[in-house]
Scaffold this motif. Sequence first.
Motif, PDB file in Angstrom:
ATOM      1  N   GLN A   1       0.895  -1.159   0.008  1.00 24.90           N
ATOM      2  CA  GLN A   1       0.129   0.091  -0.003  1.00 24.90           C
ATOM      3  C   GLN A   1       0.958   1.295   0.028  1.00 24.90           C
ATOM      4  O   GLN A   1       0.485   2.281  -0.706  1.00 24.90           O
ATOM      5  CB  GLN A   1      -0.845   0.007   1.083  1.00 24.90           C
ATOM      6  N   ARG A   2       1.955   1.265   0.980  1.00 26.18           N
ATOM      7  CA  ARG A   2       2.761   2.237   0.941  1.00 26.18           C
ATOM      8  C   ARG A   2       1.994   3.672   1.079  1.00 26.18           C
ATOM      9  O   ARG A   2       2.014   4.844   0.313  1.00 26.18           O
ATOM     10  CB  ARG A   2       3.691   2.527  -0.206  1.00 26.18           C
ATOM     11  N   TYR A   3       0.933   3.758   2.074  1.00 17.34           N
ATOM     12  CA  TYR A   3       0.381   4.859   2.677  1.00 17.34           C
ATOM     13  C   TYR A   3       1.103   5.796   3.360  1.00 17.34           C
ATOM     14  O   TYR A   3       1.666   5.383   4.517  1.00 17.34           O
ATOM     15  CB  TYR A   3      -0.972   4.446   3.347  1.00 17.34           C
TER      16      TYR A   3
ATOM     17  N   ILE B   1      -8.943  12.204  -1.122  1.00 16.23           N
ATOM     18  CA  ILE B   1      -9.551  12.241   0.187  1.00 16.23           C
ATOM     19  C   ILE B   1      -8.508  11.016   1.152  1.00 16.23           C
ATOM     20  O   ILE B   1      -8.024   9.835   0.659  1.00 16.23           O
ATOM     21  CB  ILE B   1     -11.027  11.286  -0.118  1.00 16.23           C
TER      22      ILE B   1
ATOM     23  N   VAL C   1      -7.342   8.154   3.504  1.00 17.60           N
ATOM     24  CA  VAL C   1      -7.858   6.853   4.087  1.00 17.60           C
ATOM     25  C   VAL C   1      -8.179   6.678   5.405  1.00 17.60           C
ATOM     26  O   VAL C   1      -8.894   5.941   5.824  1.00 17.60           O
ATOM     27  CB  VAL C   1      -6.488   5.888   3.589  1.00 17.60           C
TER      28      VAL C   1
ATOM     29  N   ILE D   1     -14.152   2.865   4.403  1.00 21.97           N
ATOM     30  CA  ILE D   1     -13.126   2.968   3.374  1.00 21.97           C
ATOM     31  C   ILE D   1     -11.911   2.326   3.789  1.00 21.97           C
ATOM     32  O   ILE D   1     -11.316   1.627   2.846  1.00 21.97           O
ATOM     33  CB  ILE D   1     -12.653   4.448   3.031  1.00 21.97           C
ATOM     34  N   PRO D   2     -11.225   2.252   4.963  1.00 24.29           N
ATOM     35  CA  PRO D   2      -9.977   1.612   5.079  1.00 24.29           C
ATOM     36  C   PRO D   2     -10.112   0.055   4.926  1.00 24.29           C
ATOM     37  O   PRO D   2      -9.217  -0.385   3.998  1.00 24.29           O
ATOM     38  CB  PRO D   2      -9.495   1.823   6.194  1.00 24.29           C
TER      39      PRO D   2
ATOM     40  N   THR E   1      -6.370  -4.281  -2.072  1.00 25.91           N
ATOM     41  CA  THR E   1      -4.883  -4.380  -2.360  1.00 25.91           C
ATOM     42  C   THR E   1      -4.418  -5.933  -1.872  1.00 25.91           C
ATOM     43  O   THR E   1      -3.247  -6.346  -2.345  1.00 25.91           O
ATOM     44  CB  THR E   1      -3.929  -3.532  -1.466  1.00 25.91           C
TER      45      THR E   1
END
Lengths: 358, 423
Positions: free
Chosen positions: A81-83, A103, A105, B201-202, B209
């Motif tokens: 993901q590499r958020y 937006i 997460v 959402i999360p 993923t």
Amino acid sequence: AAAGPERPQVVSHVQQALSYTVFDCKWVPRSARLLCLGSAARGTGLVQLYELHGARLQLLREIEKPKPIKCGTFGATSLQQRYLATGDFDGNLNIWNLEAPEIPVYSVKGHKEIINSIDGVGGLGIGEGAPEIVTGSRDGTVKVWDPRQNDTPVANMEPVQGESKRDCWTVAFGNAYNQEERVVCAGYDNGDIKLFDLKTMSLRWETNIKNGVCSVEFDRKDINMNKLVATSLEGKFHVFDMRTQHPTKGFASVSEKAQKSTIWQVRHLPQNRDIFMTSGGSGSLHLWKYEYPAQRSKKDSEGCEMGVAGSVSLLQNVTLSTQPISSLDWSPDKKGLCVCGAFDQTVRVLIVTKLNKI
Amino acid sequence: MPLWLREHSWRQTLTAVYLSLPLRGARATPANIFCGEQYLKVSIPPFLFEAILYAPIDDTNSTAKIGNGNIYFTLYKKEPAMWDSLTLANADKEKLQYLREMAVLKAQEKAKEETEAKKFTKQENKKYALEATMKVEEAERKRIEELKEKEWQKVTKELELWKNQQKDGDKYKSIQKKGELREEIEPLKERKKEKTNKTRIPKEGTSKTRLKSTKGDGSCSIFSPTLKEEQLPVPRAAATIKVNFTPRVFPTALRESHIAEEEEWLHKQAEARRIINSDLSELKDLKEEEKNPDWLKDKGNKMFAVGNYLGAVHAYNLAVKLNNKLPLLYLNRAACHLKLRNLHKAIEDSSKALELLTPPVPDNESARVKAHVRRGTAFCQLELYTEGLQDYEAALKIDPKNKNIEKDAEKIRHLIQGTIQSS
């Protein structure tokens, strides 16, 4: 810089002038890309994504947010993901997907005042346990967040009722060697360093180093806590040996005065936990190596174990700027590659050579 | 009168004259010999030899050798010619004098010229030396620069290589992903429908993923995401840890170099707050610490906290006697009086506190709010509702966000309206 044959050299690879104040810079894991986080002149926050191309940085993307951004981390996100988790000047903690940054997460107004420092653990395939983010703020509280739980922190270290608050300037995770264990270390502007144990939800250790604490970092987050470096105002830093805790004396430490000005950041080399770099208010970088003593612990007069601190030696130092270098990050993928951001609105990519020979 | 040396012998060739002068036991040094173009003098006190030469000689090249009690002169003639005699025969005193002087002048000039020439050569040498060192340093610097350049190039090359590796790695992953996605489109659509109803959402992000990350096991894709989610422990049970800070009076950060200054400032402040109006006869019974209004205030606060309102009042009274300029003393005493139902005294004290809390600045905001609230409460308990409301509204003006004050102000308004209606 001395040109001794075997000493590591700090080579300035790329310099990039920015049109905003950069507060934090981070490598994007598993890539040759880096992020710059900061505050634009008109009071908005900026995230810029650059890629290394030969001898220059190419801007891939620029994201603007309503509030200036102070700090960011990839520590709690997975490699896929590499958020990016960021803390901003308003006390908001946001986690962004950089592919779709409109937006967040995850978003929470975690603090009443600016979030000075942020750290993440449990992500990037390092260590075990839940992914967690810790934020330290000027409102005197340190809060630990789990991205799967909205709105409320999973741990809150706040001043006792009626106590006047002190600025928390820096936070760091450590001791995360299995699913249960975890500690948070926080440094405050009155010189306090506090170690919170998240498994027992208690204060494990505290001390005061007589100068405001600018930066704390464990040498590795995901092992049994080994060493902690705390840097402060007045050019001092302390290295604590965290393996042996004495009931009254706490942890053994060695301290160095590197320079006259504030030491803004300390960062350990991801590939060698005994080498770390400190960045200073005079625009200089110092590369240090810690040497362990012959015996790391000994018994005191009452037979209690107490730690023995080792020694620190300066490997190299270089002055890059006239303004403080406020942020520093080693690349986790390429040994010796690091990026630093200074208050002269420049971000520099450096390469430290000959680290293999240490 | 000097002793003239006259026993000299000489011989000559076309170009040179060889003169030998015996010294009668005297020791000669080069300083004793003076030679001009046409004038030769040897002066070893008390001996003196002087000769006006027949013709000019080349005095720079001529030599004199001192040895064996003699001086041997080798004088090179300017013009090669045979001299009739060594000296000019008919030399009168004036001519002699003139020639002597000329010779001396000439010699001086020559000496000057020589020093000039020496200086010049010295400077030239220095310049040369400087240039040479500069060259050497330049070479050194260049060498270091080259070393650095080489390092930089080496390092850049490595970096490029590494970057390309990363890129290839990413490309490979993305190709894989595309392949997987095509396989998994059908089950993905179904799961999405399920999940959109429940998740935030999360979670949706993570499930998407997670599917991407599975490598190649198309059939297990439905099961592997849930397995992966279970591997992470649940979020921690929320808890709070209370923290105490090392006390610090100043809001600025602690710096070792400023500690001395800060201590001094605090000391001075404390001194200023101590006894500023004291009646010695009353105070001699007090202990040292009791003479400190701050200490007394703390004592008063503690007694208030446990409910000993009379004791607190006494403490504050004493503190006020010591220092009647501290608004907090009056403020706290007002609170005690309220509890003791000494309403008039409460009003007095709150008023005094407000007087002392001028000028109205953000720092003493909270104190002023408290003062207004306490006075307002006292008024209301005396049934002077309008005055009470005035105070509550003043408090609200300072701190508009305080809900309690708003509620109480509302209540008072209702009460006033009620009494107006009924009367």
